[in-house]
Design an enzyme around this catalytic site. Structure first.
Site, PDB file in Angstrom:
ATOM      1  N   ASP A  17      -0.803   6.130  -5.514  1.00 39.91           N
ATOM      2  CA  ASP A  17      -1.772   6.876  -5.671  1.00 39.91           C
ATOM      3  C   ASP A  17      -1.630   8.016  -7.480  1.00 39.91           C
ATOM      4  OD1 ASP A  17      -3.516   6.068  -3.561  1.00 39.91           O
ATOM      5  OD2 ASP A  17      -1.721   6.789  -2.817  1.00 39.91           O
ATOM      6  N   HIS A  46      -0.466  10.681  -2.389  1.00 40.94           N
ATOM      7  CA  HIS A  46      -1.015  10.325  -1.669  1.00 40.94           C
ATOM      8  C   HIS A  46      -2.651  11.093  -2.002  1.00 40.94           C
ATOM      9  CE1 HIS A  46      -4.512   8.949   1.072  1.00 40.94           C
ATOM     10  NE2 HIS A  46      -4.887   8.446   0.124  1.00 40.94           N
ATOM     11  N   GLU A  69      -4.118   3.393  -8.727  1.00 40.06           N
ATOM     12  CA  GLU A  69      -5.660   4.695  -8.171  1.00 40.06           C
ATOM     13  C   GLU A  69      -5.961   5.898  -9.014  1.00 40.06           C
ATOM     14  OE1 GLU A  69      -6.814   4.697  -3.982  1.00 40.06           O
ATOM     15  OE2 GLU A  69      -8.225   6.023  -4.218  1.00 40.06           O
ATOM     16  N   GLU A 105       1.082  -0.865  -5.067  1.00 39.63           N
ATOM     17  CA  GLU A 105       0.280   0.191  -5.124  1.00 39.63           C
ATOM     18  C   GLU A 105       0.427   1.725  -4.447  1.00 39.63           C
ATOM     19  OE1 GLU A 105      -3.766   2.419  -3.382  1.00 39.63           O
ATOM     20  OE2 GLU A 105      -1.724   2.317  -2.473  1.00 39.63           O
ATOM     21  N   HIS A 132       0.900  -1.063  -0.435  1.00 35.50           N
ATOM     22  CA  HIS A 132       0.340   0.334   0.061  1.00 35.50           C
ATOM     23  C   HIS A 132       0.651   1.080   0.269  1.00 35.50           C
ATOM     24  CE1 HIS A 132      -2.913   2.516   2.644  1.00 35.50           C
ATOM     25  NE2 HIS A 132      -3.437   2.516   1.329  1.00 35.50           N
TER      26      HIS A 132
HETATM   27  O1  G3P Z   1      -7.213   0.697  -3.001  1.00 34.91           O
HETATM   28  C1  G3P Z   1      -8.082   1.824  -2.173  1.00 34.91           C
HETATM   29  C2  G3P Z   1      -6.260   2.184  -0.793  1.00 34.91           C
HETATM   30  O2  G3P Z   1      -5.795   2.147  -1.853  1.00 34.91           O
HETATM   31  C3  G3P Z   1      -6.908   2.637   0.196  1.00 34.91           C
HETATM   32  O3  G3P Z   1      -6.972   4.408   0.120  1.00 34.91           O
HETATM   33  O4  G3P Z   1      -6.846   6.358   1.143  1.00 34.91           O
HETATM   34  O5  G3P Z   1      -5.102   4.763   1.274  1.00 34.91           O
HETATM   35  O6  G3P Z   1      -5.901   5.730  -1.520  1.00 34.91           O
HETATM   36  P1  G3P Z   1      -6.057   5.395  -0.158  1.00 34.91           P
HETATM   37 CA    CA Z   2      -4.876   3.735  -2.899  1.00 35.23          CA
END
Ligand code: G3P
Ligand code: CA
Length: 303
Positions: A76, A89, A155, A74, A47
């Protein structure tokens, strides 16, 4: 009473016929190459690159998470003032960098002059080991170029700003259309992205998650033909359980890969995997790897 029953008979019959037709013609999602290439084992997804271990959404984090052996990174996306896709993010700079204000207010060179390791601490603010270490906000192009084969969860954080087309262009240019899953909390962004970039796998937006939850509760999930391939959900939301065992099994039966966020404690990881989770999106990918009996050694890093 009889009149009411007669009045309802025809609409109820029509609904039953429609549901029957839908359940006969519906199709589960087809697993995308980005997931089939990873096999059947539970996926460890870092993440924001593993934000519990190192500064989030940085090349530094992605390099180490990759060397640790995670299955997916992952990240953003936001847009700079001069229209570059950047990996960060928040919509503002204050929480993670030594800058202030909106990301969208600065050009790329201004964003990249900031220290993106400035605020990271593992001890509640007693020390900031990444300050002044050259950690900066990467462009999405840099990430694609540096990790050409690493599967990614991407994302879209900003709707209505043209990010969908830019994202599709970048994935096409770097030949990574089949190496990513794209998600967003904005359903309209996802719908637009699917229209513009149909070859790319996506996850369910919030409206699609709600529909799946409702159909599951009504026992009608067989009517669903998902336009997405992954379900990325929290275990709970607004005090309600989202990722019930039944929902996860139902989603799998509809061809979806079920990935849970943000799961940081090993007992919870274990329980969710036992209940049907197929991927763990975690700030601590080392914990997930250890739980799964996989190596937690960082292999040789590139330059
Ligand atoms: O996939 C969604 C996850 O990334 C949670 O959201 O706020 O950490 O981007 P966030
Ligand atoms: Ca995310």
């Amino acid at each position: 009473m009889l009149r009411v029953a007669r009045f309802l008979l025809v609409p109820l019959l029509l609904i039953a016929i429609a549901l029957l037709v839908l359940s006969q013609t519906s199709r589960p999602a087809t697993p995308p190459k980005v997931l089939t290439s990873l096999g059947d084992r539970p996926l460890v997804i870092a993440h924001r690159g593993g934000k519990g271990l190192w500064p989030e959404n940085s090349l530094f984090a992605f390099e180490r998470a990759t060397a640790l052996g995670v299955d997916m990174l992952e990240m953003d996306l936001h847009l700079s003032a001069d229209g570059e896709l950047v990996v960060i993010h928040d919509s503002t700079l204050d929480r993670t960098t030594n800058g202030q204000g909106p990301v969208a207010a600065l050009d790329l060179d201004q964003l990249q002059a900031l220290d993106a390791g400035y605020r990271w601490t593992a001890d509640g603010g007693q020390s900031y080991p990444y300050r002044g270490q050259g950690v900066r906000i990467p462009t999405f192009d840099e990430v694609l170029a540096r990790f050409p084969t690493t599967p990614k969860v991407i994302e879209i954080k900003v709707p209505d700003a043209g990010m969908e087309a830019r994202l599709c262009d970048a994935l096409t240019t770097h030949d990574q259309l089949d190496r990513v899953i794209v998600g967003s909390f904005y359903e309209r962004s996802l719908q637009l992205f699917r229209e513009q970039c149909p070859a790319v796998a996506t996850s369910a937006g919030p409206g699609s998650v709600r529909l799946l939850v409702a159909l599951n509760l009504l026992g009608l999930s067989s009517v669903l033909s998902p336009s997405y391939q992954a379900l990325q959900i929290p275990e709970r939301h607004s005090g309600l359980t989202v990722a019930s065992e039944r929902l996860m099994r139902t989603a799998q039966a509809r061809g979806l890969n079920v990935q849970l966020w943000t799961i940081n404690e090993q007992p919870v990881m274990r329980r969710l995997l036992d209940q049907g989770a197929q991927g763990l999106i975690t700030d601590y990918p080392d914990r997930a790897l250890q739980l799964l009996g996989r190596s937690t050694r960082i292999s040789a890093l590139g330059d």
